[in-house]
Structures are given as C-alpha cells and as structure tokens.
Design a protein around this motif. Structure first.
Motif, PDB file in Angstrom:
ATOM      1  N   ASP A 230       0.808  -1.225   0.000  1.00  0.00           N
ATOM      2  CA  ASP A 230       0.000   0.000   0.000  1.00  0.00           C
ATOM      3  C   ASP A 230       0.834   1.265   0.000  1.00  0.00           C
ATOM      4  O   ASP A 230       1.976   1.272   0.451  1.00  0.00           O
ATOM      5  CB  ASP A 230      -0.915   0.034   1.227  1.00  0.00           C
ATOM      6  CG  ASP A 230      -1.957  -1.064   1.208  1.00  0.00           C
ATOM      7  OD1 ASP A 230      -2.192  -1.628   0.123  1.00  0.00           O
ATOM      8  OD2 ASP A 230      -2.515  -1.367   2.272  1.00  0.00           O
ATOM      9  N   ARG A 231       0.239   2.317  -0.521  1.00  0.00           N
ATOM     10  CA  ARG A 231       0.712   3.668  -0.245  1.00  0.00           C
ATOM     11  C   ARG A 231      -0.129   4.219   0.904  1.00  0.00           C
ATOM     12  O   ARG A 231      -1.220   3.729   1.181  1.00  0.00           O
ATOM     13  CB  ARG A 231       0.526   4.570  -1.473  1.00  0.00           C
ATOM     14  CG  ARG A 231       1.493   4.282  -2.610  1.00  0.00           C
ATOM     15  CD  ARG A 231       1.511   5.461  -3.568  1.00  0.00           C
ATOM     16  NE  ARG A 231       2.389   5.204  -4.704  1.00  0.00           N
ATOM     17  CZ  ARG A 231       1.978   5.118  -5.955  1.00  0.00           C
ATOM     18  NH1 ARG A 231       0.697   5.234  -6.230  1.00  0.00           N
ATOM     19  NH2 ARG A 231       2.833   4.896  -6.924  1.00  0.00           N
ATOM     20  N   ARG A 232       0.375   5.265   1.519  1.00  0.00           N
ATOM     21  CA  ARG A 232      -0.420   5.931   2.546  1.00  0.00           C
ATOM     22  C   ARG A 232      -1.640   6.589   1.885  1.00  0.00           C
ATOM     23  O   ARG A 232      -1.525   7.223   0.838  1.00  0.00           O
ATOM     24  CB  ARG A 232       0.416   6.994   3.242  1.00  0.00           C
ATOM     25  CG  ARG A 232      -0.315   7.571   4.449  1.00  0.00           C
ATOM     26  CD  ARG A 232       0.160   8.923   4.853  1.00  0.00           C
ATOM     27  NE  ARG A 232       1.564   9.206   4.689  1.00  0.00           N
ATOM     28  CZ  ARG A 232       2.252   9.937   5.550  1.00  0.00           C
ATOM     29  NH1 ARG A 232       1.693  10.380   6.637  1.00  0.00           N
ATOM     30  NH2 ARG A 232       3.509  10.228   5.317  1.00  0.00           N
ATOM     31  N   LYS A 233      -2.793   6.436   2.475  1.00  0.00           N
ATOM     32  CA  LYS A 233      -4.000   7.041   1.929  1.00  0.00           C
ATOM     33  C   LYS A 233      -4.067   8.516   2.320  1.00  0.00           C
ATOM     34  O   LYS A 233      -3.849   8.872   3.478  1.00  0.00           O
ATOM     35  CB  LYS A 233      -5.252   6.317   2.429  1.00  0.00           C
ATOM     36  CG  LYS A 233      -5.363   4.872   1.972  1.00  0.00           C
ATOM     37  CD  LYS A 233      -6.714   4.278   2.303  1.00  0.00           C
ATOM     38  CE  LYS A 233      -7.779   4.821   1.362  1.00  0.00           C
ATOM     39  NZ  LYS A 233      -9.010   4.008   1.413  1.00  0.00           N
TER      40      LYS A 233
ATOM     41  N   GLN B 195       3.498   1.932   2.628  1.00  0.00           N
ATOM     42  CA  GLN B 195       2.999   1.647   3.973  1.00  0.00           C
ATOM     43  C   GLN B 195       3.124   0.162   4.248  1.00  0.00           C
ATOM     44  O   GLN B 195       2.718  -0.669   3.429  1.00  0.00           O
ATOM     45  CB  GLN B 195       1.543   2.089   4.095  1.00  0.00           C
ATOM     46  CG  GLN B 195       0.980   1.937   5.498  1.00  0.00           C
ATOM     47  CD  GLN B 195      -0.300   2.729   5.691  1.00  0.00           C
ATOM     48  OE1 GLN B 195      -0.282   3.947   5.763  1.00  0.00           O
ATOM     49  NE2 GLN B 195      -1.424   2.034   5.745  1.00  0.00           N
ATOM     50  N   CYS B 196       3.692  -0.166   5.374  1.00  0.00           N
ATOM     51  CA  CYS B 196       3.890  -1.560   5.747  1.00  0.00           C
ATOM     52  C   CYS B 196       2.538  -2.244   5.932  1.00  0.00           C
ATOM     53  O   CYS B 196       1.635  -1.695   6.585  1.00  0.00           O
ATOM     54  CB  CYS B 196       4.712  -1.634   7.029  1.00  0.00           C
ATOM     55  SG  CYS B 196       5.173  -3.298   7.519  1.00  0.00           S
ATOM     56  N   THR B 197       2.387  -3.428   5.342  1.00  0.00           N
ATOM     57  CA  THR B 197       1.137  -4.178   5.463  1.00  0.00           C
ATOM     58  C   THR B 197       1.306  -5.493   6.220  1.00  0.00           C
ATOM     59  O   THR B 197       0.327  -6.110   6.615  1.00  0.00           O
ATOM     60  CB  THR B 197       0.557  -4.485   4.065  1.00  0.00           C
ATOM     61  OG1 THR B 197       1.569  -5.136   3.271  1.00  0.00           O
ATOM     62  CG2 THR B 197       0.130  -3.207   3.366  1.00  0.00           C
ATOM     63  N   ARG B 198       2.556  -5.925   6.379  1.00  0.00           N
ATOM     64  CA  ARG B 198       2.876  -7.131   7.146  1.00  0.00           C
ATOM     65  C   ARG B 198       4.151  -6.877   7.934  1.00  0.00           C
ATOM     66  O   ARG B 198       5.033  -6.150   7.475  1.00  0.00           O
ATOM     67  CB  ARG B 198       3.082  -8.335   6.214  1.00  0.00           C
ATOM     68  CG  ARG B 198       1.844  -8.759   5.459  1.00  0.00           C
ATOM     69  CD  ARG B 198       2.176  -9.775   4.370  1.00  0.00           C
ATOM     70  NE  ARG B 198       2.866 -10.945   4.898  1.00  0.00           N
ATOM     71  CZ  ARG B 198       3.377 -11.902   4.135  1.00  0.00           C
ATOM     72  NH1 ARG B 198       3.294 -11.832   2.811  1.00  0.00           N
ATOM     73  NH2 ARG B 198       3.979 -12.933   4.684  1.00  0.00           N
TER      74      ARG B 198
ATOM     75  N   VAL C 147       4.844   3.848   8.064  1.00  0.00           N
ATOM     76  CA  VAL C 147       5.077   4.491   6.777  1.00  0.00           C
ATOM     77  C   VAL C 147       6.571   4.614   6.509  1.00  0.00           C
ATOM     78  O   VAL C 147       7.346   5.009   7.390  1.00  0.00           O
ATOM     79  CB  VAL C 147       4.417   5.885   6.727  1.00  0.00           C
ATOM     80  CG1 VAL C 147       4.793   6.627   5.441  1.00  0.00           C
ATOM     81  CG2 VAL C 147       2.891   5.750   6.828  1.00  0.00           C
ATOM     82  N   VAL C 148       6.969   4.259   5.286  1.00  0.00           N
ATOM     83  CA  VAL C 148       8.352   4.423   4.824  1.00  0.00           C
ATOM     84  C   VAL C 148       8.355   5.499   3.745  1.00  0.00           C
ATOM     85  O   VAL C 148       7.538   5.466   2.821  1.00  0.00           O
ATOM     86  CB  VAL C 148       8.897   3.104   4.246  1.00  0.00           C
ATOM     87  CG1 VAL C 148      10.241   3.332   3.557  1.00  0.00           C
ATOM     88  CG2 VAL C 148       9.036   2.056   5.342  1.00  0.00           C
TER      89      VAL C 148
END
Length: 539
Positions: free
Chosen positions: A102-105, A411-414, A430-431
C-alpha cells in the motif's frame, strides 16, 4: 488566578510535554537517528513548509542525520522511517513487495472521488483495479495512440513557431501544458480541448488551478491526513474546483459512450471491464527505458517494475470488476489520469527543453539522432522513437535532475524486519524514500548537478547503481502511465528540435522551482527563443 489554578496549568503543561517527549522517543529507543524536532509538531513544519522546499530539508536529513540509510521523522506524533539505502529499497519496492503493497492514503472529505482514485486504494481493491487499467498502457495501445500524439505535437510546434515569429521569446512551460492536456484528453477520452486555438485554454486553466497549493489548502490537506474524522465532522472541503470541473467533463463523456459512441480508448476499456467484456493483453518489456544493471536480480527488478502488474482482464472475476468499477470509480480514475498526466509530463518537457537550450552541444546531438531516425524510417515513427537512445538518455537525465515527485512512500502491510538490523516495522508504519536526494548523491552520480545524458546510454548502464534513479517509482506499484508519458514527451521533444533551434532568453538563464511540498515543477515560465530551421515542415 489562584495558586491551585496555576499548579493545575503547570501540571497539564508538564504532562503534555512529557507525553510529547515519550512519543518522540520512538525512533531513538530503536537505535534510529533523528534530526532536531519541535515538541508536538515533530518535523511537520519542515516537511510542509512553503518557505523552504521539502526536498531541500529532506536532503539535509539524508546527508546529516542518516537518511542515506535510515533516519526517523515525526509528523506530529506519527513516526515515519526515511530509507535511502538502495539495497533496502530493492526489498521494499520489489523483493518484499508483499510487505509494502500500500501507499499511505490521503483522504479527502466523505464522498470525494479523490478517495477512490487508484493512487489511494489499498489491498485487493488496488490490485484488481490496477489489473483492469494496465492494458491501456501496453505497447500495442501505445502504437495505436502514436499518430494522434504526433498530430498534437505538430500543433504544439506550429503554435510555438507562430508565437516565436511575433514575440521575443516563447513560454514553453505554458505551451507544453497545452500539449499534454490536449494529448491526454484526446487519446484517453476522445475530447478535443483545442488548447492551441484558445487564448486561455479552459482545460489547462483548471488543471493548473489544481496544482496551486496555498497555505490554507495544505492546512486542510494535513488535517484530513492526520485527523480525517475531525475533518469530516467539521465538514471541511478540500476538493478543488478542478476536481469538480473534470468530474463533470468525464461524466458527460461517459453518458455519450453509453449512448453508443465508442473509440476503443482508455475510457472504453474501463467501461468494458465494468460490463465484463475482456480484452487480450500482450506483455512486452522490450521498451523498458530504465537504468538497472544487467545482473539476473536486476533484470527481475526491471521486469517487476514495469510489467508484473499487467493482468489479463479475463483473470479478474466480472463481479469483482463491477464492484471496483462503479460509475464513480471510472470518473475518479479518469480525473486522476487527466490531472496527474498533465503536470508531470509538461514539467518534464519544460525542464528538458531548458536544459537542451542551455547545452547546445547536446541539443545538436539529439537533433542529429532524430534526423537519422527520419532517414531510416521515413518519418518519426513509434519504432524509431523507441530506438532513439540519446533522446531517451536526455529525458532520463532530466528526470534525474528534476524528478516530478521528490519523494515516494510505502505503507507496511505485514510485519517486516529490516535486513541487517533489529528494527521491526509493523502494519501501518510508513516508509518515505528521498528520490531527489538519491538522484543527486555524488556517490552514485559524479558531478550530480551537471546535465550529462551520456550516463543513460546503453553502454553506461552498468555504471548506475540500481534503485538510485526512481522518477516513476519502482515495483508493481510504479507509475501506471509511465510508458504513455515517456512516449508523449519523446514525440514532442523530437518534433520541436527538428523544427527549431532553442536558446535561452537573455533574461532567463536560471530556473525558479515551485515551493509546493508535493511536486517539483517550474514556478515561473520557461522562456525560450525559437529559431526556425528552414528545412522543417511546420508552420
């Protein structure tokens, strides 16, 4: 006030200060360096400043506070990890992409079409929509759009030469904006903007309006990013008039298509996908214009970067397509394409024309290459443009010096352990990646501020460190319109240089950069003197 009140106030202040200190110890407690920050604000005042460009501050963090490997930032109390190590970026963008899907929303008000644009979607919604949209940007589709792009480029050249005959200089930033808007609207939606026939082109006017970031607009944007519930409760609106204008245009075009008007373009593809009509897709990586070295691992990264997300619509269940592609979603993706494609390509053309005007030797080299293409193919053709090595190199070097997006995010999802460290990222972390700093790092780019297109010639690709040139993002979530944008830019630049020599206006020898915290673009005009070449076929 009484002593008790003063003690209460002092207690509240001390408690708040202690809470801020605790929240801002997140990175230091994990052994990650951070630049100086302000209580409560963290680094937000620097990241969203209108007095100092964001990438200048990020570059300071990159060089002084560990950002070239790992550095911690705070947006108010939210921790953000800056990653500038190319090997780690390969993990984040490609090898371990399933941990950073993901990207940050960036949410707008409830009901805004901005919230359902591809760039804002996450998880399976993003994956499904990306697979549906990808067929629009394959090589076969590019070939079919090529004649129309040439037609718009001819109009650009003709218009610019007529201006040059009556003015001491031509503002090519404005003209390239007219060209990109006309091209996208025509190729993707069958809409004729006629920007070169209007004194104040309506489409370009609204598109430009979208990119004017006032302090109030940035404040609203930040509020929704940090506290969307409060933003909606206060009924704050951040959608610009441009969003509403282009939404109405697309809705009218969809109504016309539903009435039987078809063109086989981007919009038709989305409408067909919603209806369950499948299209064959040809996956082709032969024209990938990137700079990665030729190791097996890097070739895999290239292929993943550009084509791994291309999925046959036949593999996407019809019911899932219909769920993702509502009428509102189709409007959202269309508006995203119009607005995002307009500015990034126009700015890249403006920057590249300025650089070529400043470096006449490179300009002449490029003109000779274009002449050779015409000698070989009889005209400017899709095949010839794709084979133009120095043309590609000039654009890649322009994008190195002036990347449209100066940073990227995932964005980290795992849960993910940073290789070689004990640092663990958790879902939601978030990176941020400092594109501009990587592009200007002298460790990877000798004389980084110099315009040297030869860096990107095929014989020099092995000298380039992978994941240090990221103008379109990397991996499956890279810019979906990259191929279209590059082809569009190559045609416009080739046609212009074939028709005219370009020079800097005597009063315009430097560029001022817009102070927007989000995009890198010229702040003022790019004023060039155009001298027609007598053998050209324009005007």
């Amino acid at each position: 006030m009484g002593v008790e009140v003063w003690l209460l106030v002092a207690g509240v202040v001390m408690a708040a200060w202690a809470y801020s200190r605790w929240r801002h110890s997140y990175w230091s407690s994990r052994g990650v360096s951070t630049p100086p920050y302000l209580p409560f604000l963290g680094h937000l005042h620097k990241l969203l400043s209108l007095s100092q460009t964001r990438w200048r501050y990020v570059d300071e963090v990159y060089h002084k506070y560990g950002g070239s490997t790992l550095s911690g930032l705070y947006e108010l109390f939210r921790p953000v990890l800056m990653v500038g190590d190319p090997d780690l970026l390969k993990n984040i963008f490609v090898k371990d992409f399933d941990h950073f899907v993901d990207r940050r929303k960036f949410l707008a008000e409830e009901g805004s079409i901005s919230n359902i644009m591809l760039s804002n979607l996450t998880g399976d919604e993003w994956k499904t929509l990306r697979g549906i949209m990808s067929p629009t940007f394959t090589s076969g589709k590019m070939r079919s759009m090529f004649p129309l792009i040439c037609e718009k480029a001819d109009a650009l050249v003709s218009f610019s030469l007529k201006e040059a005959a009556n003015k001491p200089f031509v503002d090519m930033k404005v003209n390239f904006g007219r060209f990109t808007m006309d091209t996208i609207a025509s190729c993707a939606f069958g809409i004729e903007c006629n920007s070169f026939k209007s004194e104040v082109p309506e489409f370009s006017k609204y598109a430009e309006m979208f990119f004017n970031f006032s302090f109030l607009r940035i404040l609203k944007f930040t509020l929704f990013n940090m506290f969307p519930t409060i933003g909606n409760a206060l009924r704050i609106k951040i959608d610009s008039p441009a969003i509403k204008y282009f939404s109405n245009v697309v809705e009218e075009t969809i109504a016309a298509r539903n009435a039987g008007q078809r063109r086989g373009d981007y919009l038709d593809l989305l409408l067909d996908a919603r209806a369950g009509v499948s299209h064959p897709i040809i996956t082709d990586t032969s024209t990938v214009p990137h700079n990665q070295s030729t190791t097996t691992q890097d070739r895999t990264a290239q292929e993943t970067n550009h084509d791994s997300s291309v999925t046959n619509v036949n593999n996407i269940p019809i019911t899932q397509s219909k769920q993702v592609l509502t009428n509102k979603s189709i409007v959202a993706q269309s508006v995203l394409f119009l607005i995002a494609g307009y500015d990034t390509t126009a700015s890249t053309l403006a920057f590249s024309s300025f650089l070529l005007a400043k470096h006449p030797i490179h300009q002449q080299r490029l003109r000779e290459e274009i002449k050779q293409i015409i000698h070989e193919y009889g005209d400017i053709t899709y095949e010839g443009i794709m084979e133009a090595k120095f043309l590609n190199a000039c654009l890649m070097e322009t994008l190195r010096l002036y990347p449209p997006a100066t940073f990227g995010e995932r964005q980290c999802t795992r849960t993910f352990k940073i290789p070689g460290t004990e640092l663990i990222l958790h879902p939601g972390d978030v990176v941020t990646v400092p594109f501009w700093s990587l592009h200007h790092d002298p460790r990877y780019w000798p004389e980084p501020e110099e315009f040297q297109p030869d860096r990107f010639l095929p014989e020099n690709k092995s000298n380039i460190t992978s994941f240090t040139h990221i103008p379109f993002g990397m991996g499956p979530r890279n810019c979906i319109g990259m191929r279209f944008a590059l082809m569009e830019a190559k045609v416009a630049l080739a046609k212009l240089l074939l028709a005219a020599e370009i020079h800097l206006d005597k009063n315009h020898t430097g560029l001022k950069i817009d102070r927007s915290p989000f995009l890198l673009r010229p702040e003022e005009g790019v004023n060039l003197v155009l001298t027609p070449i007598t053998s050209n076929t324009y005007g």
